[in-house]
Design an enzyme around this catalytic site. Structure first.
Site, short mmCIF file in Angstrom:
data_model
loop_
_atom_site.label_atom_id
_atom_site.label_comp_id
_atom_site.label_asym_id
_atom_site.label_seq_id
_atom_site.Cartn_x
_atom_site.Cartn_y
_atom_site.Cartn_z
N HIS A 141 -1.89 -10.14 -3.25
CA HIS A 141 -2.61 -9.18 -4.09
C HIS A 141 -3.35 -9.84 -5.25
O HIS A 141 -3.26 -9.39 -6.39
CB HIS A 141 -1.61 -8.15 -4.63
N GLU A 161 -7.33 -7.58 0.24
CA GLU A 161 -5.92 -7.72 0.60
C GLU A 161 -5.75 -7.57 2.11
O GLU A 161 -5.69 -6.46 2.63
CB GLU A 161 -5.08 -6.66 -0.10
N GLN A 173 -7.69 -4.30 2.55
CA GLN A 173 -7.85 -3.31 1.49
C GLN A 173 -8.82 -3.88 0.46
O GLN A 173 -8.58 -4.94 -0.13
CB GLN A 173 -6.50 -2.99 0.83
N ASN A 233 0.83 -1.20 0.00
CA ASN A 233 0.00 0.00 0.00
C ASN A 233 0.88 1.26 0.00
O ASN A 233 2.05 1.20 -0.34
CB ASN A 233 -0.99 -0.02 1.17
N ARG A 234 0.29 2.40 0.38
CA ARG A 234 0.96 3.69 0.20
C ARG A 234 1.64 4.18 1.47
O ARG A 234 1.09 4.05 2.57
CB ARG A 234 -0.04 4.73 -0.29
N TYR A 245 -6.40 -10.49 -7.71
CA TYR A 245 -7.62 -9.87 -8.21
C TYR A 245 -8.57 -11.02 -8.53
O TYR A 245 -8.33 -11.79 -9.46
CB TYR A 245 -7.37 -9.08 -9.49
N ASP A 278 -11.12 1.86 -3.15
CA ASP A 278 -9.73 1.43 -2.96
C ASP A 278 -9.34 1.89 -1.57
O ASP A 278 -8.53 2.80 -1.40
CB ASP A 278 -8.82 2.04 -4.04
N HIS A 286 3.67 -0.15 -2.51
CA HIS A 286 3.96 -1.59 -2.63
C HIS A 286 5.45 -1.92 -2.67
O HIS A 286 5.87 -2.85 -3.37
CB HIS A 286 3.29 -2.16 -3.87
#
Length: 330
Positions: free
Chosen positions: A169, A297, A269, A73-74, A171, A232, A99
């Site tokens: 991660h 996540e 997340q 993440n950020r 999808y 998100d 990430h």
């Protein structure tokens, strides 16, 4: 084990874990779950986003199936302070770090070995200073397939205090051929962490009531995000929840496939990939336009390294990192 290509002067190889219900393809590039196949109406359909050819990953993947880190993440401005020293990480998602940077775990080559037909173990050593992180970190990821359930154990040891926050991660498509906007999700979370315009948490923790982040009961993305603002965001799991029960679930009405996720992490997340526009189609020709798959996540909260009031992501030789999660597709 088969060879898929070359990357950074190493062979990219893949192991397939198989059971009577599933086949899970795992690469030594990024410890990636490249494909997950299950039967839908007599045909083996992909349950996750990915590419058939490895060569599409370095350029086109958006962390499809990766182990992300050192810090998922950020991180705001790519900056943090630890024990009186300021650190500047790579800014790979301006104005922030995302990430683990352009050389994070999800794009590194790992060593990989199998343990029978249903277990694969991957290891990677991240050197001191990689992407700006302090200390050497040694990572191990173990995947175990049992029927339709994949258990994942992630461990790390460091030689000095350093932040670590790992996320798997995937999808999820659950076999969808036409996107996941109608898929429904439930998460054991009654709060979320709101963000600023750069998707950095403000530090608040707010109730999900009457927001598009309220997934306490099964809810489709079409309903929750009807005006397509996108989701998100980090959802805060209930404190004291029973970790033996799924923290999140999903359902695809197109295929009937269901998803269950177990985790020992404090947050998840949720990302509905509402704004994708990738040129390369995925497995079975899946178009990588809006809503091709969704992410759940498990991880610590974004930018935790700069939020001392949140659960710590600082690990040390005396405090090694460990995460366990389970993913089952029914």
């Amino acid at each position: 084990m088969r060879t898929l290509g070359r990357y950074n002067d190493r062979d990219v190889t893949e192991v397939v874990l198989e059971s009577s219900r599933a086949a899970v393809h795992i690469m030594n590039y990024g410890a990636v779950i490249r494909d997950w196949r299950m039967d839908v109406d007599g045909s083996a359909r992909p349950m996750v986003l990915g590419y058939r050819d490895f060569d599409d990953y370095p350029e086109h993947s958006r962390s499809f199936g990766t182990i992300t880190g050192r810090v998922a993440n950020r991180t705001a401005g790519g900056r943090f302070s630890l024990d009186g020293t300021d650190y500047q990480l790579e800014i790979n998602k301006p104005p922030n770090h995302l990430h683990g940077g352009s050389a994070g775990l999800g794009v590194n080559m790992w060593d990989m070995e199998t343990d029978g037909d249903a277990v694969v173990r991957l290891t990677h050593v991240s050197p001191d200073g990689a992407a700006g992180y302090p200390g050497q970190a040694e990572f191990t990821v173990t995947y175990r397939l049992d029927g339709g359930r994949l258990d994942i154990e992630i461990e790390a040891t460091v030689d000095r205090p350093s932040p670590i926050n790992i996320a798997q991660h995937n999808y999820y498509t659950l076999g969808a051929a036409s996107g996941v906007r109608e898929c429904a999700v439930r998460v054991d979370a009654d709060r979320y962490t709101p963000t600023d315009e750069t998707q950095i948490p403000t530090g608040e923790i707010l109730p999900v009531d009457e927001t598009r982040f309220d997934f306490r009961t099964m809810r489709s993305f079409a309903d929750a995000d009807s005006d397509e603002q996108g989701i998100d965001h980090n959802l805060v799991l209930w404190e004291g929840r029973d970790a033996s029960e799924p923290a999140a679930e999903g359902h695809n009405p197109e295929t009937g496939r269901e998803l269950k996720i177990w985790t020992d992490q404090p947050g998840i997340q949720l990302f509905n990939a509402w704004h994708f526009d990738l040129p390369k189609p995925g497995h079975d020709g899946i178009k990588m336009g809006n809503y091709p798959g969704f992410c759940l996540e498990p991880q610590h909260f974004p930018d935790s390294v700069n939020k001392p009031q949140w659960p710590s992501i600082i690990y040390s030789p005396e405090r090694p990192y460990r995460q366990v999660m389970g993913i089952e597709i029914l």
